[in-house]
Design a protein around this motif. Sequence first.
Motif, mmCIF file in Angstrom:
data_model
loop_
_atom_site.group_PDB
_atom_site.id
_atom_site.type_symbol
_atom_site.label_atom_id
_atom_site.label_comp_id
_atom_site.label_asym_id
_atom_site.label_seq_id
_atom_site.Cartn_x
_atom_site.Cartn_y
_atom_site.Cartn_z
ATOM 1 N N PRO A 229 0.854 -1.186 0.000
ATOM 2 C CA PRO A 229 0.000 0.000 0.000
ATOM 3 C C PRO A 229 0.904 1.255 0.000
ATOM 4 C CG PRO A 229 0.100 -0.982 2.201
ATOM 5 C CD PRO A 229 1.142 -1.650 1.368
ATOM 6 N N GLU A 230 1.338 1.654 -1.181
ATOM 7 C CA GLU A 230 2.279 2.779 -1.312
ATOM 8 C C GLU A 230 1.630 4.092 -0.899
ATOM 9 O OE1 GLU A 230 4.542 5.249 -4.906
ATOM 10 O OE2 GLU A 230 3.935 3.181 -5.263
ATOM 11 N N ILE A 231 2.378 4.901 -0.145
ATOM 12 C CA ILE A 231 1.939 6.278 0.119
ATOM 13 C C ILE A 231 2.719 7.186 -0.823
ATOM 14 C CG2 ILE A 231 1.901 8.188 1.781
ATOM 15 C CD1 ILE A 231 1.538 6.087 4.007
ATOM 16 N N ASP A 232 2.006 8.010 -1.582
ATOM 17 C CA ASP A 232 2.654 8.906 -2.535
ATOM 18 C C ASP A 232 3.618 9.844 -1.796
ATOM 19 O OD1 ASP A 232 2.921 11.447 -4.161
ATOM 20 O OD2 ASP A 232 1.816 10.200 -5.586
ATOM 21 N N ILE A 233 4.875 9.900 -2.256
ATOM 22 C CA ILE A 233 5.869 10.712 -1.526
ATOM 23 C C ILE A 233 5.566 12.206 -1.620
ATOM 24 C CG2 ILE A 233 7.719 8.990 -1.755
ATOM 25 C CD1 ILE A 233 8.979 10.862 -3.909
ATOM 26 N N ASN A 234 4.695 12.586 -2.571
ATOM 27 C CA ASN A 234 4.349 14.003 -2.723
ATOM 28 C C ASN A 234 3.105 14.400 -1.932
ATOM 29 O OD1 ASN A 234 6.472 14.495 -4.667
ATOM 30 N ND2 ASN A 234 5.256 13.256 -6.078
ATOM 31 N N SER A 235 2.548 13.462 -1.178
ATOM 32 C CA SER A 235 1.364 13.790 -0.375
ATOM 33 C C SER A 235 1.717 14.870 0.646
ATOM 34 C CB SER A 235 0.867 12.538 0.357
ATOM 35 O OG SER A 235 -0.131 12.894 1.296
ATOM 36 N N SER A 236 0.887 15.896 0.726
ATOM 37 C CA SER A 236 1.165 16.995 1.667
ATOM 38 C C SER A 236 0.942 16.548 3.116
ATOM 39 C CB SER A 236 0.276 18.202 1.344
ATOM 40 O OG SER A 236 -1.087 17.820 1.427
ATOM 41 N N LYS A 237 0.250 15.435 3.288
ATOM 42 C CA LYS A 237 -0.004 14.921 4.647
ATOM 43 C C LYS A 237 0.516 13.485 4.755
ATOM 44 C CE LYS A 237 -3.927 17.958 5.495
ATOM 45 N NZ LYS A 237 -5.391 18.071 5.589
ATOM 46 N N LYS A 238 1.734 13.299 4.294
ATOM 47 C CA LYS A 238 2.313 11.953 4.201
ATOM 48 C C LYS A 238 2.352 11.259 5.564
ATOM 49 C CE LYS A 238 6.436 9.556 2.421
ATOM 50 N NZ LYS A 238 7.334 9.399 3.561
ATOM 51 N N HIS A 239 2.798 11.964 6.598
ATOM 52 C CA HIS A 239 2.919 11.308 7.905
ATOM 53 C C HIS A 239 1.548 10.960 8.487
ATOM 54 C CE1 HIS A 239 4.751 9.808 11.458
ATOM 55 N NE2 HIS A 239 4.215 10.720 12.242
ATOM 56 N N ASP A 240 0.554 11.809 8.233
ATOM 57 C CA ASP A 240 -0.817 11.493 8.684
ATOM 58 C C ASP A 240 -1.297 10.195 8.016
ATOM 59 O OD1 ASP A 240 -0.794 13.809 10.159
ATOM 60 O OD2 ASP A 240 -1.948 14.988 8.709
ATOM 61 N N CYS A 241 -0.952 10.049 6.728
ATOM 62 C CA CYS A 241 -1.309 8.812 6.008
ATOM 63 C C CYS A 241 -0.613 7.615 6.652
ATOM 64 C CB CYS A 241 -0.885 8.906 4.542
ATOM 65 S SG CYS A 241 -1.793 10.122 3.556
ATOM 66 N N GLU A 242 0.655 7.805 7.037
ATOM 67 C CA GLU A 242 1.440 6.713 7.627
ATOM 68 C C GLU A 242 0.848 6.238 8.952
ATOM 69 O OE1 GLU A 242 5.604 8.278 5.571
ATOM 70 O OE2 GLU A 242 5.238 8.649 7.696
ATOM 71 N N ILE A 243 0.368 7.166 9.747
ATOM 72 C CA ILE A 243 -0.228 6.818 11.049
ATOM 73 C C ILE A 243 -1.470 5.942 10.844
ATOM 74 C CG2 ILE A 243 -1.416 7.777 13.077
ATOM 75 C CD1 ILE A 243 0.515 10.248 12.766
ATOM 76 N N ILE A 244 -2.339 6.371 9.917
ATOM 77 C CA ILE A 244 -3.573 5.615 9.639
ATOM 78 C C ILE A 244 -3.221 4.252 9.031
ATOM 79 C CG2 ILE A 244 -5.731 5.582 8.303
ATOM 80 C CD1 ILE A 244 -5.572 8.736 8.374
ATOM 81 N N LEU A 245 -2.236 4.270 8.114
ATOM 82 C CA LEU A 245 -1.850 3.025 7.439
ATOM 83 C C LEU A 245 -1.323 1.999 8.433
ATOM 84 C CD1 LEU A 245 -1.345 1.350 4.864
ATOM 85 C CD2 LEU A 245 0.902 2.455 4.696
#
Length: 296
Positions: free
Chosen positions: A178-194
């Motif tokens: 489940p890749e998180i796009d490195i350009n996401s402005s809220k990348k770390h928030d995505c990582e926490i949920i993931l």
Amino acid sequence: MEYEKQLQRIKSGSGFIAALDQSGGSTPKALENYGVGGDAYDNDEAMFDLVHEMRARIMTCDCFDNERVLGAILFEDTMEREVNGKPTANYLWEDKNIVPFLKVDKGLAEQMDGVQVMRPMPNLNSLLDKAKNYPVFGTKMRSVIYEPSVDGIELVVQQQFDVAKQIISKGLMPIVEPEIDINSSKKHDCEIILKTSILHNLERLNDGHQVMLKLTLPEEEGFYQELIDHPKVLKVVALSGGYSRHDACEKLKQNPGMIASFSRAFTEGLSKQQSDEEFAATINASIDEIYEASKI
């Protein structure tokens, strides 16, 4: 049994996994980076001939060795072709002691709820049966996350794990990506949920079953340690996701226990126009840098 040997190799061997699995959609870009423009081929068949030539050149290079390369992810077309007169997966495992994986997803659905889930895979069972004709150890499938949407991310992870169970039932090891796009402005928030969602879905696996995880390098050092240590996770590997090789390796060093599974960052700097000596020197430097970052 080959599977058990491969399992031990992935579990305790050192090195990284080379991602040589660009498929129909990403092959033109991979060829362009290799110095082969779109004018060099007229159709898909010719395009796949050229990309297989590139992959075979990498795999047969002496420096593509089992001391530093643990595994390689193949596209279906590559699995069905030959390297040095043998089916690709057989060449990798029998001649190189490098563990073959197969990319099984059919690309991404349209973006919805901040994510792209995988397209349906109606022929997955027959593809897995085909993989079993070769010494293929596991599979890989990719989804992408752009926004910290709890529902969207849960949808991605649940789909990945549902398909993973189907793959496990066929006696293969799934790499869940489940890749998180490195350009996401809220990348770390995505990582926490993931991470929360992955932990929840790992509990849904039967005891004794395992998956591998392929994740975007996190913003916070050591963020995925809980997943690395989880008994239902064989290995956590990192994708380069558009980072340069140098940046990806620097980030990887901050995450002990994760190893690389790079694609673009791995083949960075390779060119069809290079002499065999130049090509070997370039790939050797790439393998060395990624191997060193994966050792930590």
